[in-house]
Design a protein around this motif. Structure first.
Motif, PDB file in Angstrom:
ATOM      1  N   LYS A   4      16.729   1.747 -11.642  1.00 54.26           N
ATOM      2  CA  LYS A   4      16.559   2.104 -10.226  1.00 54.26           C
ATOM      3  C   LYS A   4      16.982   0.983  -9.284  1.00 54.26           C
ATOM      4  O   LYS A   4      17.049   1.189  -8.083  1.00 54.26           O
ATOM      5  N   LEU A   5      17.195  -0.237  -9.856  1.00 53.54           N
ATOM      6  CA  LEU A   5      17.472  -1.379  -8.996  1.00 53.54           C
ATOM      7  C   LEU A   5      18.885  -1.918  -9.212  1.00 53.54           C
ATOM      8  O   LEU A   5      19.464  -1.763 -10.283  1.00 53.54           O
ATOM      9  N   VAL A   6      19.407  -2.572  -8.183  1.00 50.73           N
ATOM     10  CA  VAL A   6      20.757  -3.136  -8.241  1.00 50.73           C
ATOM     11  C   VAL A   6      20.667  -4.613  -8.607  1.00 50.73           C
ATOM     12  O   VAL A   6      19.864  -5.360  -8.023  1.00 50.73           O
ATOM     13  N   ASP A   7      21.501  -5.033  -9.568  1.00 49.22           N
ATOM     14  CA  ASP A   7      21.591  -6.443  -9.912  1.00 49.22           C
ATOM     15  C   ASP A   7      22.160  -7.187  -8.692  1.00 49.22           C
ATOM     16  O   ASP A   7      23.124  -6.720  -8.075  1.00 49.22           O
ATOM     17  N   PRO A   8      21.589  -8.342  -8.315  1.00 44.89           N
ATOM     18  CA  PRO A   8      22.076  -9.051  -7.114  1.00 44.89           C
ATOM     19  C   PRO A   8      23.581  -9.342  -7.176  1.00 44.89           C
ATOM     20  O   PRO A   8      24.273  -9.249  -6.144  1.00 44.89           O
ATOM     21  N   LEU A   9      24.107  -9.683  -8.359  1.00 52.26           N
ATOM     22  CA  LEU A   9      25.530  -9.992  -8.488  1.00 52.26           C
ATOM     23  C   LEU A   9      26.382  -8.758  -8.181  1.00 52.26           C
ATOM     24  O   LEU A   9      27.407  -8.838  -7.485  1.00 52.26           O
ATOM     25  N   GLN A  10      25.918  -7.598  -8.686  1.00 53.75           N
ATOM     26  CA  GLN A  10      26.631  -6.337  -8.406  1.00 53.75           C
ATOM     27  C   GLN A  10      26.640  -6.077  -6.896  1.00 53.75           C
ATOM     28  O   GLN A  10      27.654  -5.683  -6.324  1.00 53.75           O
ATOM     29  N   PHE A  11      25.501  -6.316  -6.261  1.00 53.82           N
ATOM     30  CA  PHE A  11      25.374  -6.106  -4.811  1.00 53.82           C
ATOM     31  C   PHE A  11      26.336  -7.035  -4.052  1.00 53.82           C
ATOM     32  O   PHE A  11      27.078  -6.611  -3.161  1.00 53.82           O
ATOM     33  N   GLU A  12      26.342  -8.317  -4.452  1.00 50.64           N
ATOM     34  CA  GLU A  12      27.216  -9.296  -3.774  1.00 50.64           C
ATOM     35  C   GLU A  12      28.692  -8.901  -3.919  1.00 50.64           C
ATOM     36  O   GLU A  12      29.471  -8.993  -2.950  1.00 50.64           O
ATOM     37  N   MET A  13      29.085  -8.473  -5.134  1.00 58.00           N
ATOM     38  CA  MET A  13      30.484  -8.095  -5.373  1.00 58.00           C
ATOM     39  C   MET A  13      30.840  -6.837  -4.601  1.00 58.00           C
ATOM     40  O   MET A  13      31.930  -6.716  -4.044  1.00 58.00           O
ATOM     41  N   SER A  14      29.893  -5.891  -4.554  1.00 58.10           N
ATOM     42  CA  SER A  14      30.162  -4.620  -3.897  1.00 58.10           C
ATOM     43  C   SER A  14      30.344  -4.795  -2.393  1.00 58.10           C
ATOM     44  O   SER A  14      31.193  -4.157  -1.784  1.00 58.10           O
ATOM     45  N   ILE A  15      29.540  -5.684  -1.811  1.00 60.91           N
ATOM     46  CA  ILE A  15      29.663  -5.870  -0.352  1.00 60.91           C
ATOM     47  C   ILE A  15      30.661  -6.994  -0.029  1.00 60.91           C
ATOM     48  O   ILE A  15      30.837  -7.367   1.121  1.00 60.91           O
ATOM     49  N   GLN A  16      31.279  -7.555  -1.106  1.00 58.65           N
ATOM     50  CA  GLN A  16      32.299  -8.606  -0.991  1.00 58.65           C
ATOM     51  C   GLN A  16      31.771  -9.809  -0.192  1.00 58.65           C
ATOM     52  O   GLN A  16      32.396 -10.301   0.735  1.00 58.65           O
ATOM     53  N   ALA A  17      30.558 -10.262  -0.615  1.00 58.44           N
ATOM     54  CA  ALA A  17      29.896 -11.362   0.101  1.00 58.44           C
ATOM     55  C   ALA A  17      30.075 -12.664  -0.666  1.00 58.44           C
ATOM     56  O   ALA A  17      29.240 -13.039  -1.488  1.00 58.44           O
ATOM     57  N   GLU A  18      31.161 -13.345  -0.418  1.00 58.62           N
ATOM     58  CA  GLU A  18      31.439 -14.603  -1.106  1.00 58.62           C
ATOM     59  C   GLU A  18      30.422 -15.687  -0.724  1.00 58.62           C
ATOM     60  O   GLU A  18      30.111 -16.580  -1.518  1.00 58.62           O
ATOM     61  N   ASP A  19      29.904 -15.621   0.504  1.00 59.73           N
ATOM     62  CA  ASP A  19      28.919 -16.631   0.922  1.00 59.73           C
ATOM     63  C   ASP A  19      27.631 -16.530   0.091  1.00 59.73           C
ATOM     64  O   ASP A  19      26.958 -17.529  -0.136  1.00 59.73           O
ATOM     65  N   LEU A  20      27.301 -15.300  -0.353  1.00 59.82           N
ATOM     66  CA  LEU A  20      26.105 -15.128  -1.191  1.00 59.82           C
ATOM     67  C   LEU A  20      26.372 -15.566  -2.627  1.00 59.82           C
ATOM     68  O   LEU A  20      25.567 -16.274  -3.240  1.00 59.82           O
ATOM     69  N   SER A  21      27.475 -15.130  -3.205  1.00 53.06           N
ATOM     70  CA  SER A  21      27.755 -15.437  -4.611  1.00 53.06           C
ATOM     71  C   SER A  21      27.995 -16.935  -4.820  1.00 53.06           C
ATOM     72  O   SER A  21      27.742 -17.474  -5.886  1.00 53.06           O
ATOM     73  N   GLY A  22      28.464 -17.641  -3.777  1.00 52.92           N
ATOM     74  CA  GLY A  22      28.708 -19.078  -3.926  1.00 52.92           C
ATOM     75  C   GLY A  22      27.590 -19.935  -3.345  1.00 52.92           C
ATOM     76  O   GLY A  22      27.752 -21.149  -3.188  1.00 52.92           O
ATOM     77  N   TYR A  23      26.450 -19.318  -3.016  1.00 52.74           N
ATOM     78  CA  TYR A  23      25.358 -20.044  -2.336  1.00 52.74           C
ATOM     79  C   TYR A  23      24.716 -21.112  -3.234  1.00 52.74           C
ATOM     80  O   TYR A  23      24.410 -20.866  -4.393  1.00 52.74           O
ATOM     81  N   VAL A  24      24.504 -22.309  -2.673  1.00 52.25           N
ATOM     82  CA  VAL A  24      23.776 -23.386  -3.360  1.00 52.25           C
ATOM     83  C   VAL A  24      22.681 -23.864  -2.405  1.00 52.25           C
ATOM     84  O   VAL A  24      22.974 -24.216  -1.251  1.00 52.25           O
ATOM     85  N   PRO A  25      21.418 -23.876  -2.841  1.00 49.06           N
ATOM     86  CA  PRO A  25      20.331 -24.303  -1.945  1.00 49.06           C
ATOM     87  C   PRO A  25      20.451 -25.784  -1.565  1.00 49.06           C
ATOM     88  O   PRO A  25      20.861 -26.602  -2.376  1.00 49.06           O
ATOM     89  N   SER A  26      20.075 -26.114  -0.328  1.00 52.60           N
ATOM     90  CA  SER A  26      20.192 -27.498   0.149  1.00 52.60           C
ATOM     91  C   SER A  26      18.837 -28.141   0.413  1.00 52.60           C
ATOM     92  O   SER A  26      18.647 -29.317   0.142  1.00 52.60           O
ATOM     93  N   PHE A  27      17.895 -27.367   0.963  1.00 53.46           N
ATOM     94  CA  PHE A  27      16.615 -27.930   1.367  1.00 53.46           C
ATOM     95  C   PHE A  27      15.535 -27.667   0.318  1.00 53.46           C
ATOM     96  O   PHE A  27      15.653 -26.750  -0.501  1.00 53.46           O
ATOM     97  N   GLY A  28      14.471 -28.475   0.407  1.00 56.10           N
ATOM     98  CA  GLY A  28      13.385 -28.379  -0.583  1.00 56.10           C
ATOM     99  C   GLY A  28      12.814 -26.985  -0.733  1.00 56.10           C
ATOM    100  O   GLY A  28      12.681 -26.465  -1.840  1.00 56.10           O
ATOM    101  N   TRP A  29      12.514 -26.340   0.411  1.00 59.70           N
ATOM    102  CA  TRP A  29      11.895 -25.003   0.342  1.00 59.70           C
ATOM    103  C   TRP A  29      12.837 -24.001  -0.301  1.00 59.70           C
ATOM    104  O   TRP A  29      12.403 -23.055  -0.969  1.00 59.70           O
TER     105      TRP A  29
END
Length: 528
Positions: free
Chosen positions: A407-432
């Motif tokens: 029933k749920l979408v894998d986040p990677l599938q979602f990122e590819m489907s919406i063509q969101a390169e900023d999401l698929s290449g995201y690296v966290p910077s801050f502590g939180w």
């Protein structure tokens, strides 16, 4: 005296610990496995090395037992430090000392702090008390060996505050398997004894409350014992002297030949001797015989002093675990104590390391009430039951996860489907951002149709949630629409409008959940 293989191993391990720098080490042997012999041989080795050895105990019987075993097994004589007796001026290198005597300031001050090079503590679970610590601290450089029967986890944690290592442990199941202790059969009596009114004092059930709670059931217990103990040599442990005396009289009315011993009994030695020789077939006591008394021919133990303390329970049962000619097992009578099951020691406490297995074993024995069951077989069955239950629970969990994932979408599938390169290449910077997603984030993602398991940091979770909110405002497809349509072969549904996707899903539904014949999903694009 020839040591058994495990005793020899224990002796060797103790010296290895001392030599490695662990000056305070512990030996754990079940009741009946000859711990006194082991420490007698250790004392002999220490004397040979030029040490003066102190053996500390809290009861006269234990001191006499230690002195006797040392003399018989090593030929060494012992001086005594107890009441008026003193070791000062003695040429004996081994001293057996009463902790109640040794702890006195005047007595301790008579010893230089280097007087003893080795201290051995019998029944070491007592050594955390102030009296023992006072003695031990007076001889700060002495190497220390603590000897105890099977301790529970709480005891072990307490002992770990003083002792630096566990030199050697020999378990009850191993001792039974190796043929050094008697097999144990547990029999649950289908008599429900209500313990709900019993309070707790110093970490265990209050003896006076148990006595009151037990009183209405004594006749019923005597009747049950008639069925199972008539031809047995039985020791009964009770909470109070008056309860013990009352139960002895009752058993005699029910055809047993019962005796009772307590701390005030002037003829205690005579009664114990008569019991050993068969003049009595039941011996009642109020916790007097938990330490320092051996009668190998005992083949039935009845615990009417319920306890939370595993070491105490093991000591009671241990009065019947020794081997004896003609004895093929020990019968252990247990009852359906009406209390919190997990806090009360049962036959499972003797053998199970795992709490889950212990609970399953106790439940199994209760189902088989009235039947004597070998505790090793019961433990094996309980372990198998627990594994089967875990496998069943895991299968259900996996099925649920599979159903949920459908029933749920894998986040990677979602990122590819919406063509969101900023999401698929995201690296966290801050502590939180680097911490794991919060429960609230995971719950919201799942509600919105995204599988949260694959999102490993809070920053990514926050970005996806922001994107989902923005897409909702812009009227773009939801994750659930993407999952459904892409599972049917449609491409890049993430770029579609919400309404376009809804209409296509409605067409498929109206066609019996089949793709309409004029639609080729792989070639379909929005607006076609």
């Amino acid at each position: 005296m020839e040591l058994r293989p495990y005793q020899q191993e224990a002796r060797k391990s103790i010296f290895e610990q001392w030599e490695s720098g662990a000056k305070k080490t512990l030996l754990v042997l079940p009741t009946g496995c000859g711990k006194t012999i082991v420490f007698a041989k250790v004392a002999e080795d220490c004397v040979r090395n030029g040490d003066r050895v102190l053996i500390l105990a809290h009861r006269g019987e234990l001191l006499e037992q230690a002195s006797d075993k040392i003399r018989k097994s090593t030929g060494l004589g012992c001086a005594v430090e107890k009441a008026e007796e003193t070791c000062m001026g003695s040429w004996f290198r081994v001293v057996v000392g009463s902790v109640q005597t040794m702890m006195r300031e005047k007595r301790l001050n008579g010893f230089p702090e280097n007087y003893f090079q080795t201290i051995i503590i019998d029944e070491a679970h007592h050594c955390i008390s102030d009296s023992y610590q006072r003695v031990l601290q007076h001889f700060p450089d002495a190497q220390v060996l603590g000897v105890t029967a099977t301790p529970d986890r709480g005891d072990m944690r307490n002992l770990g505050t003083y002792f630096e290592s566990l030199a050697y442990e020999y378990t009850l199941p191993k001792a039974i398997k190796d043929g050094y202790l008697s097999p144990i059969k547990a029999l649950t009596i289908p008599l429900k004894i209500d313990m709900s009114g019993v309070s707790v004092q110093a970490g265990d059930f209050k003896a006076s409350d148990i006595g009151t709670a037990l009183d209405p059931y004594l006749k019923g217990i005597a009747e049950e014992m008639q069925k199972y103990c008539a031809d047995k040599k039985t020791v009964v442990f009770l909470p109070l002297v008056k309860t013990s005396q009352k139960f002895k009289d009752l058993l005699n009315e029910y055809g047993f030949c019962a005796a009772e011993v307590n701390g005030e009994s002037t003829d205690r030695a005579e009664i114990l001797k008569d019991f050993e020789e068969g003049k009595y077939n039941v011996l009642c006591n109020s916790m007097l015989l938990t330490e320092g008394w051996d009668c190998p021919s005992v083949d039935c133990v009845v615990v009417l002093r319920p306890t939370k303390v595993r070491s105490l329970y093991c000591q009671m049962v241990g009065r019947g675990t020794r081997l004896s000619p003609g004895k093929d097992h020990l019968l252990l009578l247990d009852f359906l104590w009406h209390t919190e099951r997990h806090e009360l020691c049962h036959p499972a406490s003797l053998i199970c390391e795992n709490e889950e297995v212990a609970q399953a074993m106790t439940e199994n024995l209760e189902k088989e009430a009235g039947m004597a069951i070998d505790i090793e077989e019961a433990e094996k069955q309980a372990a198998e039951d627990v594994v089967a239950q875990r496998e069943e629970a895991l299968a259900k969990q996996l099925a649920e996860m599979k159903r949920r994932k459908k029933k749920l979408v894998d986040p990677l599938q979602f990122e590819m489907s919406i063509q969101a390169e900023d999401l698929s290449g995201y690296v966290p910077s801050f502590g939180w951002e680097m911490g794991p997603p919060s429960d609230k984030q995971k719950s919201t993602l799942e509600k919105l149709g995204i599988l949260p398991d694959q999102i490993d940091n809070a920053g990514k979770a926050a970005k996806i949630l922001d994107r989902l909110d923005k897409r909702r405002q812009e009227g773009l497809t939801t994750p659930k629409q993407i999952r459904f349509l892409e599972s049917r072969g449609f491409q890049h549904v993430g770029t579609w409008q919400f309404e376009t996707a809804r209409k296509m899903i409605d067409r498929i539904a109206a066609n019996g959940w089949r793709i309409p014949h004029d639609v080729v999903p792989q070639e379909y694009h929005e607006g076609a």
